[in-house]
Design an enzyme around this catalytic site. Structure first.
Site, PDB file in Angstrom:
ATOM      1  N   HIS A  63       0.838  -1.204   0.000  1.00  0.00           N
ATOM      2  CA  HIS A  63       0.000   0.000   0.000  1.00  0.00           C
ATOM      3  C   HIS A  63       0.866   1.245   0.000  1.00  0.00           C
ATOM      4  CE1 HIS A  63      -3.707   2.202   0.334  1.00  0.00           C
ATOM      5  NE2 HIS A  63      -3.274   2.868   1.378  1.00  0.00           N
ATOM      6  N   HIS A  65       1.023   5.484  -1.430  1.00  0.00           N
ATOM      7  CA  HIS A  65       0.656   6.684  -2.179  1.00  0.00           C
ATOM      8  C   HIS A  65       1.975   7.427  -2.386  1.00  0.00           C
ATOM      9  CE1 HIS A  65      -3.568   5.940  -1.130  1.00  0.00           C
ATOM     10  NE2 HIS A  65      -3.194   5.830   0.124  1.00  0.00           N
ATOM     11  N   TYR A 125      -4.898   7.766  -7.196  1.00  0.00           N
ATOM     12  CA  TYR A 125      -6.171   8.466  -7.407  1.00  0.00           C
ATOM     13  C   TYR A 125      -6.030   9.870  -7.966  1.00  0.00           C
ATOM     14  CZ  TYR A 125      -5.050  10.056  -2.632  1.00  0.00           C
ATOM     15  OH  TYR A 125      -4.422  10.548  -1.521  1.00  0.00           O
ATOM     16  N   ARG A 252     -16.419   6.228   1.935  1.00  0.00           N
ATOM     17  CA  ARG A 252     -16.645   7.672   1.956  1.00  0.00           C
ATOM     18  C   ARG A 252     -16.681   8.251   0.542  1.00  0.00           C
ATOM     19  NH1 ARG A 252     -12.009   9.945   3.817  1.00  0.00           N
ATOM     20  NH2 ARG A 252     -10.876   8.027   4.295  1.00  0.00           N
ATOM     21  N   GLU A 279     -10.267   3.153   8.721  1.00  0.00           N
ATOM     22  CA  GLU A 279      -9.008   3.658   9.271  1.00  0.00           C
ATOM     23  C   GLU A 279      -9.281   4.550  10.476  1.00  0.00           C
ATOM     24  OE1 GLU A 279      -6.677   5.879   6.461  1.00  0.00           O
ATOM     25  OE2 GLU A 279      -4.994   6.157   7.844  1.00  0.00           O
ATOM     26  N   HIS A 313      -5.809  -0.990   6.069  1.00  0.00           N
ATOM     27  CA  HIS A 313      -5.926  -0.501   7.445  1.00  0.00           C
ATOM     28  C   HIS A 313      -6.753  -1.478   8.278  1.00  0.00           C
ATOM     29  CE1 HIS A 313      -3.857   3.061   6.340  1.00  0.00           C
ATOM     30  NE2 HIS A 313      -4.813   3.466   5.520  1.00  0.00           N
ATOM     31  N   ASP A 364       2.409   3.113   2.920  1.00  0.00           N
ATOM     32  CA  ASP A 364       1.286   4.049   2.820  1.00  0.00           C
ATOM     33  C   ASP A 364       1.735   5.496   2.601  1.00  0.00           C
ATOM     34  OD1 ASP A 364      -1.189   5.251   2.948  1.00  0.00           O
ATOM     35  OD2 ASP A 364      -1.664   4.668   4.987  1.00  0.00           O
TER      36      ASP A 364
END
Lengths: 506, 506
Positions: A63, A65, A125, A252, A279, A313, A364
């Site tokens: 994971h 970003h 994203y 979300r 999370e 998470h 992450d």
């Protein structure tokens, strides 16, 4: 990473990903694959490449970003919550272009490779331009990541992320259930900029708010548009060192009615599907209030949880959530250094594993990049909240950082060092003061609980030596590369971060 | 460490221990002390020693048991509790001699210096031979530690530990208050070998059990004998680089009636006094059952808590305990990597600091030796249990690892880089991928939250360069030294640790 040649490696100590540590192991590689592993060879054969120390399957960072790396250290100024941290993160996201993102991701992936990571799952994203319109090449940001991975020499699973709405709608009567000032509740999400003018509203449901100006570039408008673009990315970029999978950003950010479409896209392609789950307590509270469900139960009902799914998470779960993940044959990806940093809490690792949910690890937000710390952090987190030692053995923790991560990212032929498998491996030196006393009876324990990223000496990806003696074979000055890449996406040094917080869309 | 010469250092960036980071700082040193600090000097003066990166006051490791380093990795095999871990620790303690302890401590202190530690507080309790009789030289073990520190180039506070009894007496009706099997309660102390034959019983109170065979070498028999020996140690070893203070091992190991004597010894000499406090819930439960008090309250009543006192761990405290520590002007020493490892829990750092109790840090059992991880671990521990970020700023965390630690160990003139202070400093390189992107607006944050022991480049103790470019000036092969020193105190590699657990006195 797909060299056609033949190489012979001799590993002083070798953990293949299963069973005991072997000694004096000769690993024959043809092209990018292992063809044989033979142990108890006392001395390196002539012409072989010596791997002194302990050789493991390449580490898998399930994971990531990549651009969050620009935040390291900087978000430690002052106080705040997960949600104020997110505002700063958005300000960096707002500055990304295909060009500066390729440069940044190359440097971040290089840092990962130096830390022993041979495969990364990039949860991606930032799809469009800052105002939400597609780039001239709609796949420009994805191509930037793929090129960055190729340059850094890392295997990439690009998790193309569906992100359609701006978060759950705020409660109509704020603080109705509490006497506390809203500002005193650090877990309360600040309603995702409810005062911001809606830019686009793809959903008729009152459950979510529209994307904020800072989020608009993450969104494709509709789930169909996401699927179309993700399909194009998969067709354009899949290859020997790239897998393209899918992600639901979170419950979300994707309306309930769209979850099955993303799940169907992944299932139809047998592609990995990752999703941020529980999370923060606020996500659970909002999901219960608006949808009468936990996030995990919602995902289960819409077919998101199957043998290709990873719940990232998985920090605040109910017993039923754990059972749902197990029944779906899903993974849970723990990102403990980020979860510490973002004040998320300690997830139920013990319950998950006991129920049959394998764990993976991810760095992450890249508060640090050290998969040994991620692996041992799973165990030490459980110890902190349980007052008991020895939840997981070293082999299980190491599996989370290797074979389980590889499988969860769609690399079914990586993560075990056996004939036919991809030749991805990492050697940890035993020369430093941290590990010099490691002994044969507990080599894996010494590494899992004592090694750091700085102890990685050699990294081989697909048979090619990418790092040797701690030096990257292709990127000459990884530190300088990171410095200039990060400078390019930050505001000037004399502009305080609090300003960013006041205007996250700047 | 007490060179009489003059040196000029030029620090690219300098944090003196207070205020903002300075740039281009010239630090003049005469003998072992700083005589001036001038900043904004753009280039290194001719003849000066360049310190590229961020220079900080030397790190202070306020709580160490040097010999526990031999356990790293090895106690991660299998499961267990704090108390089974302790059995393994005792088996190593049982093998120590003045000769192998000097060798081991030299190697461990060298690892610390390489990690940037310039002062260590050694909580020393292995005083006598394995059968409890004094060595021919009754101070032999203390002298071994002092020589080790001198060789490694580290400043030493030797905390001579009073350890008289073997623990609290077990409850007469075990498990009376619980349906759980005793073996299922990981916090339950296994009654300190109640079946072992008493070797000596210095106490007429039924509150404690006598020292077990494994503990007998820690004890002096009576508090008067401890005081006599501690006085001799202080007279023999105190010097420019050694402070001798006292320790109460814990309220488990020193009877209530003897606490005031140890406190008086320290107060009469204005010497530091450290004590293990409430690391495990079992200590609190036993103390309440047998003495009707918390450990902190007991220590307060007997005068242990004053401005020279440090409560080590301070994990499981009541509100009154926090207030007592504050009223006494004491420190609390957090050892978070050990507290994670030993499943101790997360102590109330926020409450302590708010009440006015300054924190220090220690690597304690040396599961890892990295004071940056210790410092950030205080903050991330609070985040994990509170769901809130930003409890402590980087400067406060760094102060815990520098000036507060120094003061708590009796070095009132160390820990701040100012004229008149001891010239102990450490430089963190910004060259690695971990820190290359650090910027002027958040340098200290980058270091506290991103640095590792491997980023330490230069270490100066008392004006002398002990480490340069990550290389120790005196110890040629620190890794090899550790390996052979630890081999000497371990059983053969084919003897499993479980055997040790069955016979902790072996």
């Amino acid at each position: 990473m797909t060299g056609a040649g033949t190489s012979t490696f001799w590993a002083e100590h070798l953990w293949t990903g299963v069973g005991d540590i072997r000694h004096g192991a000769v690993v024959e590689v043809v092209g990018d694959r292992i063809v044989s592993v033979v142990d108890d060879v006392a001395a390196p054969p002539t012409g072989s490449i010596e791997l002194r120390g302990v050789t493991l399957p390449g580490l898998v960072n399930a994971h990531s970003h990549a651009f969050h790396r620009a935040l390291r250290g900087r978000t430690q100024v002052g106080s705040g919550s997960f949600w104020t941290w997110r505002d700063v993160m958005y300000s960096v996201a707002g500055r990304l272009t295909p060009e500066n993102y390729e440069t940044l991701a190359t440097a971040v992936f290089t840092e990962m490779v130096l830390a022993g990571v041979t495969t990364v799952g990039e949860f991606h994203y930032v799809h469009h331009t800052a105002d939400g319109t597609p780039h001239d090449d709609p796949l420009a940001m994805s191509r930037a990541l793929a090129r960055a991975a190729a340059t850094a020499g890392i295997r990439l699973t690009l998790l193309d992320t569906c992100y359609l709405v701006g978060g759950f709608a705020p409660a109509s009567e704020p603080a109705a259930e509490s006497d506390a000032e809203p500002a005193d509740d650090p877990s309360a999400e600040p309603a995702d900029d409810p005062s911001a003018e809606p830019v686009v509203d793809p959903s008729a449901e009152p459950v979510h708010v529209p994307l904020s100006p800072a989020q608009i570039r993450f969104g494709d408008g509709t789930v169909a548009a996401w699927a179309e673009r993700a399909t194009a990315v998969r067709e354009a970029l899949s290859g020997p060192t790239v897998v393209v999978g899918a992600a639901v950003h979170s419950v979300r950010a994707v309306p309930e009615r769209d979850l099955a479409t993303v799940a169907g896209w992944a299932r139809g392609r047998d592609a990995p599907l990752h999703v941020h789950v529980s999370e923060q307590p606020a996500e659970n509270a909002d999901c219960a209030r608006l949808l009468g469900s936990t996030p995990v139960a919602l995902l289960r009902r819409h077919g998101v949880l199957d043998h290709r799914a990873t719940a990232v998470h998985a920090t605040h779960l109910t017993e039923d959530d754990v059972a749902d993940l197990a029944a779906g044959d899903a993974w849970a990806c723990f990102c403990v250094t980020t979860e510490r940093d973002l004040a998320d809490g300690v997830g139920p690792a013990g319950e998950l594993v006991e129920a049959g949910v394998p764990l993976t690890v991810g760095s992450d937000s890249h508060a640090v990049i050290d998969l040994f710390e991620e692996a041992r952090g799973i165990e030490t987190g459980q110890r902190l909240v349980s007052n008991r030692r020895g939840w997981f053995g070293a082999a299980r923790l190491m599996s989370a950082a290797t074979v389980e991560g590889a499988r969860s990212l769609g690399w079914d032929d990586a993560g075990l060092l056996e004939p036919g498998a991809l030749a991805d491996l990492v050697t940890v030196s035993l020369d430093s003061v941290r590990l010099a006393d490691a002994r044969r009876d507990s080599l894996l324990e010494s590494i899992v609980f004592g090694a750091t990223a700085a102890d990685v000496s050699t990294v081989v990806v697909g048979g090619e030596i990418v790092v040797r003696d701690g030096v990257h074979a292709r990127v000459a000055s990884p530190g300088a590369a990171l410095r200039s890449a990060i400078e390019a996406v930050l505001p000037p040094v004399d502009e305080p971060l609090s300003t960013l917080r006041e205007d996250p869309s700047a």
